[in-house]
Design an enzyme around this catalytic site. Structure first.
Site, PDB file in Angstrom:
ATOM      1  N   TYR A 120      81.644 -19.238  29.172  1.00  0.00           N
ATOM      2  CA  TYR A 120      82.547 -19.949  28.368  1.00  0.00           C
ATOM      3  C   TYR A 120      82.074 -19.563  26.823  1.00  0.00           C
ATOM      4  CZ  TYR A 120      84.780 -23.774  26.159  1.00  0.00           C
ATOM      5  OH  TYR A 120      85.648 -24.552  25.299  1.00  0.00           O
TER       6      TYR A 120
ATOM      7  N   ASP B   3      77.359 -23.415  35.820  1.00  0.00           N
ATOM      8  CA  ASP B   3      78.406 -24.277  35.415  1.00  0.00           C
ATOM      9  C   ASP B   3      79.580 -23.899  36.247  1.00  0.00           C
ATOM     10  OD1 ASP B   3      80.899 -24.843  33.873  1.00  0.00           O
ATOM     11  OD2 ASP B   3      80.420 -23.844  32.110  1.00  0.00           O
TER      12      ASP B   3
ATOM     13  N   LYS C 295      88.026 -30.640  31.800  1.00  0.00           N
ATOM     14  CA  LYS C 295      88.954 -29.915  32.621  1.00  0.00           C
ATOM     15  C   LYS C 295      89.297 -30.564  33.861  1.00  0.00           C
ATOM     16  CE  LYS C 295      87.901 -27.356  29.005  1.00  0.00           C
ATOM     17  NZ  LYS C 295      86.843 -26.127  29.131  1.00  0.00           N
TER      18      LYS C 295
ATOM     19  N   ARG D 125      73.894 -46.153  23.789  1.00  0.00           N
ATOM     20  CA  ARG D 125      73.559 -44.632  23.624  1.00  0.00           C
ATOM     21  C   ARG D 125      72.742 -44.129  24.841  1.00  0.00           C
ATOM     22  NH1 ARG D 125      69.258 -43.195  20.853  1.00  0.00           N
ATOM     23  NH2 ARG D 125      69.489 -44.756  19.128  1.00  0.00           N
TER      24      ARG D 125
HETATM   25  C1  LIG Z   1      85.942 -26.036  28.613  1.00  0.00           C
HETATM   26  C2  LIG Z   1      84.592 -25.623  29.106  1.00  0.00           C
HETATM   27  C3  LIG Z   1      83.450 -26.005  28.691  1.00  0.00           C
HETATM   28  C4  LIG Z   1      83.004 -26.821  27.539  1.00  0.00           C
HETATM   29  O1  LIG Z   1      83.506 -28.102  27.531  1.00  0.00           O
HETATM   30  P1  LIG Z   1      83.807 -29.125  26.585  1.00  0.00           P
HETATM   31  O2  LIG Z   1      84.108 -30.279  27.331  1.00  0.00           O
HETATM   32  O3  LIG Z   1      85.317 -28.570  25.855  1.00  0.00           O
HETATM   33  O4  LIG Z   1      82.904 -29.211  25.607  1.00  0.00           O
HETATM   34  C5  LIG Z   1      82.264 -25.190  29.190  1.00  0.00           C
HETATM   35  N1  LIG Z   1      82.421 -24.666  30.355  1.00  0.00           N
HETATM   36  C6  LIG Z   1      83.702 -24.095  30.984  1.00  0.00           C
HETATM   37  C7  LIG Z   1      83.485 -23.094  31.985  1.00  0.00           C
HETATM   38  C8  LIG Z   1      84.781 -24.652  30.235  1.00  0.00           C
HETATM   39  O5  LIG Z   1      85.984 -24.128  30.709  1.00  0.00           O
END
Ligand SMILES: *Cc1c(COP(=O)(O)O)cnc(C)c1O
Length: 395
Positions: A112, A184, A209, A59
């Site tokens: 997001y 982000d 992504k 963990r």
């Molecule tokens: C998809 C996404 C997230 C969240 O990511 P997950 O891996 O699905 O939890 C956060 N920020 C952006 C810009 C995203 O495209």
């Protein structure tokens, strides 16, 4: 002699791996073991108390996961990094580490969907005040920062109309006010943009992504100063949103081609955006690589490429979208993005499904807006595919 800095392609391939190769393997082994044993009680104590490098329990840390953390740390040119089970875990754990009842966050309206939910619902429930500025309105953001806050949160480019925030400008104001900034960087990736070099304190990724790039593993990461990352790591280590070793392996493998993929996706998105501008049935095209895009100049300054994400709206509203999208041969109709295959989806079904039509209108999101995540196919095939889909839509 000062060592020459390697290029982003070389770093995507080699960074962070060497130390974790065991048994002469040329690829990082997937270590599924949940715990790590010690015969020497003193050594065990030293590792458990952080005096010595090593692993205790899955963990907290794991060698495969650590290699992933090292690769993203080096690509973002950060002092430290840690990882999470998903991008949302990275975001929520980071916010929870630094915010307390009575804290105030300044951010933008176009974050997001999951992040937006935290800002508009979860944080207010815990007496954290969140002020969401119009995305791209830098003056408003600066005014709100000057009123006093504890954290500034940005995302650039944004979902779905790919708006751009000037990270250096906002980070400079936040620094003057003594406030931590978080960016982000999921849409841009470290290939196109390094927020830390623009003055941000922490950079977050949904590794699900572009970093992974193959839509087959979930993950998240945070990079920044050792001091900040240690606090976030501690929160995650206790709360348990840990990255799985198999996911770490898949993400590491995906990241080897990150530079190649992103270069291709930048080119494909630009070609598709330019083609869409010539289509009579297309009302509007949003892509920062288009000179008429409102964030184009800022994007030129802070990004090395304009990214693989674009969006466009079509005449004829939702029925037109429903006719157009099923005709595409080379696109998955799905909620994710950043994969090697092109992915499309109506914004009203994907990122902004929780909003009412009125709320979407207020955010400048037409009901017929389509999000397009360019894959690594041949640009000519993507354009031909769109051509035949538009022709079929008219029948
Ligand atoms: C998809 C996404 C997230 C969240 O990511 P997950 O891996 O699905 O939890 C956060 N920020 C952006 C810009 C995203 O495209």
């Amino acid at each position: 002699m000062k060592k020459r800095r390697t290029g982003l392609s070389t770093r995507s391939l080699w960074a962070g791996e060497r130390e974790y190769l065991a048994f002469g393997a040329t690829q990082v082994p997937v270590v599924h073991s949940v715990s790590f044993g010690y015969n020497d009680m003193d050594e065990w104590y030293d590792v458990a108390t952080g005096k010595k490098e090593g692993h205790i329990y899955g963990r907290n840390t794991n060698p495969t996961v650590r290699a992933f953390e090292e690769k993203i740390r080096i690509l973002e040119d950060a002092e430290a990094s840690t990882s999470f089970s998903t991008g949302m875990a990275a975001i929520s754990n980071t916010l929870a580490t630094f915010l307390r009842p009575g804290s105030r966050v300044v951010s933008i309206k176009d974050t997001y969907g999951g992040t937006n939910k935290i800002f508009t619902s979860f944080l207010p429930d815990q007496d954290v005040e969140v002020t969401l500025c119009d995305t791209g309105d830098h003056e408003q953001m600066i005014r709100e920062i000057k009123k006093g806050c504890d954290l500034v949160y940005m995302e650039t480019p944004t979902n779905p109309t790919v708006k751009i925030t000037n990270v250096r400008r906002i980070a400079t104001e936040a620094k003057k006010a003594g406030v931590r900034t978080v960016v982000d960087n999921t849409f841009a990736t470290p290939i196109n943009q390094n927020p830390l070099s623009l003055g941000a304190d922490l950079v977050i990724h949904s590794a699900t992504k572009y970093l992974g790039g193959h839509a087959d593993a979930l993950g998240g990461a945070v990079c920044g100063s050792r001091e900040d990352v240690e606090k976030i790591y501690h929160y995650r280590e206790i709360n348990g949103a840990t990255m799985d070793p198999m996911a770490a392996y898949l993400l590491l493998r995906g990241m080897k081609t990150l530079k190649l993929r992103i270069d291709r996706q930048n080119d494909n998105a630009q070609a598709v955006a330019e083609y869409l501008k010539t289509v009579p049935e297309v009302e509007a095209v949003f892509y920062p690589g288009l000179t008429e895009h409102e964030g184009h100049q800022t994007a030129r300054e802070q990004m090395r490429g304009f990214g693989g994400m674009l969006s466009f709206s079509v005449t004829g509203g939702v029925p037109a979208v429903q006719k157009l999208l099923p005709n595409l041969e080379f696109a998955n109709r799905a909620a994710n993005l950043g994969a090697v295959e092109t992915v499309v989806g109506p914004t009203r079904t994907t990122s902004h499904v929780e909003c009412t039509p009125e709320e979407r209108a207020a955010m400048g999101i037409p009901e017929s807006l389509i999000r397009y995540s360019a894959g690594i196919e041949d640009a000519e095939d993507l354009i031909e595919d769109l051509k035949q889909a538009f022709a079929a839509m008219k029948q």
